[in-house]
Design an enzyme around this catalytic site. Structure first.
Site, PDB file in Angstrom:
ATOM      1  N   GLU A   1      54.843  34.544  56.209  1.00 34.60           N
ATOM      2  CA  GLU A   1      55.668  34.136  57.353  1.00 34.60           C
ATOM      3  C   GLU A   1      55.286  32.738  57.858  1.00 34.60           C
ATOM      4  O   GLU A   1      56.156  31.933  58.153  1.00 34.60           O
ATOM      5  CB  GLU A   1      55.470  35.173  58.475  1.00 34.60           C
ATOM      6  N   ASP A   2      53.990  32.446  57.909  1.00 41.13           N
ATOM      7  CA  ASP A   2      53.543  31.255  58.645  1.00 41.13           C
ATOM      8  C   ASP A   2      52.875  30.165  57.814  1.00 41.13           C
ATOM      9  O   ASP A   2      52.450  29.153  58.361  1.00 41.13           O
ATOM     10  CB  ASP A   2      52.549  31.670  59.749  1.00 41.13           C
TER      11      ASP A   2
END
Ligand code: MN
Length: 326
Positions: A64-65
């Site tokens: 996700e990051d």
């Protein structure tokens, strides 16, 4: 000590990748981002989760990051860990589908549509139906992999523990979502420790004044309460000593959110919530539960209307026990 050498090797490898991938990223509190990954893994270790879940906990935010791709994880950690991380990543979308606001909107709409004003019970029932519906949708969105939910709960728990770093509006929104979705999820799965902590933290940020009031009242009387619990435990122990039933007695501290609920539910003040002092007896089998209940009720007067037989009628999450107030 619980983990084998190859478990540890996997966990260490996951940590090194998480540390590298999140390098330079900071949390709202200013600490390195990887501390969050470590904290999530530590919560899962407390529950003695298998090593692939710990590894996925360490890596849960990488796809996700960071620039890490799910295929990288598949290559370096195998299908199992990669699928878990993918599941958690997909779950990030979830609260937007079934957030508390939608629930309230639906509730308001139903209220407008209903021709006559309803009593509190009807209102409570509808609220409960909507909560059940939200939970059902949540489960559907989870690919039915309970391990993914466990990682997500650990993630949410650490985010709630560190919620203080965010501005007020964001704190409230996340706290409300926690009470609407994540605490009920933990409850449904029977993970009490996480459920209680999520509820107390959620309550703390959605209703700070009331939280503080109850927390102060609890703290004020803590010593007296603990002495009382000690005294009562000893009396029960003596009472049961001759019965031949093996019993494990422990004090049960009531959580702030559940005290608050009882106050609302029964329209009582803090002083009148009777089971703030609670004791839990664990016995070997069901017959012993009823035998001990009988002994207790012959020695102390039970308070009418406070007895619940969750053995005969288990809760929705299969919880079974006898509750009484004496
Ligand atoms: Mn996270």
């Amino acid at each position: 000590d619980y983990y084998t050498l190859s478990d540890r090797e996997l966990i260490q490898r996951a940590f090194r990748l998480a540390e590298k991938a999140h390098a330079g990223q900071k949390r709202a509190s200013g600490e390195p981002y990887v501390n969050h990954c470590l904290a999530v893994a530590a919560i899962l270790v407390d529950f003695l989760m298998p090593a692939d879940i710990i590894a996925a906990g360490l890596l849960h935010d990488t796809v996700e990051d960071t620039s890490i791709k799910i295929d990288d994880l598949r290559r370096d950690f195998g299908e199992g860990v990669a699928n878990l991380v993918q599941g958690v990543t997909k779950l990030t979308q979830l609260p937007r589908v079934s957030r508390g606001e939608h629930q309230e909107e639906a509730l308001r709409k139903q209220e407008e549509d209903s021709p006559k004003p309803e009593d509190d019970t009807a209102k409570r029932n509808r609220k409960r139906d909507l909560a059940a519906e939200t939970l059902r949708k949540t489960f559907l969105a989870m690919d039915s992999d309970v391990r993914v939910v466990l990682i997500k709960l650990a993630d949410r728990l650490h985010n709630m523990r560190t919620l203080g770093a965010f501005p007020e509006a964001k704190r409230r929104r996340i706290a409300k979502e926690t009470l609407d979705i994540f605490a009920p999820l933990a409850n449904r799965l029977g993970i009490w420790q996480i459920k209680w902590e999520l509820e107390d933290l959620g309550f703390r940020y959605t209703n700070p004044e009331k939280y503080k009031e109850i927390a102060e009242q609890l703290a004020e009387r803590r010593e007296t309460r603990e002495a009382e619990i000690q005294h009562i435990s000893e009396s029960i122990f003596k009472l049961l000593a001759n019965s031949g039933i093996k019993v494990d007695i422990s004090g049960r501290s009531k959580h702030i959110y559940s005290i608050y609920h009882k106050m609302i539910e029964k329209g009582k003040s803090f002083d009148l919530v009777r089971d703030v002092r609670g004791i839990r007896l664990i016995v070997p089998n069901v017959a012993a539960c009823y035998a001990v209940l009988g002994l207790i009720h012959t020695h102390w007067r039970p308070i009418p209307g406070e007895f619940d037989d969750y053995i005969a009628a288990p809760k929705d999450n299969f919880y079974q026990s006898l509750h009484t107030v004496i």
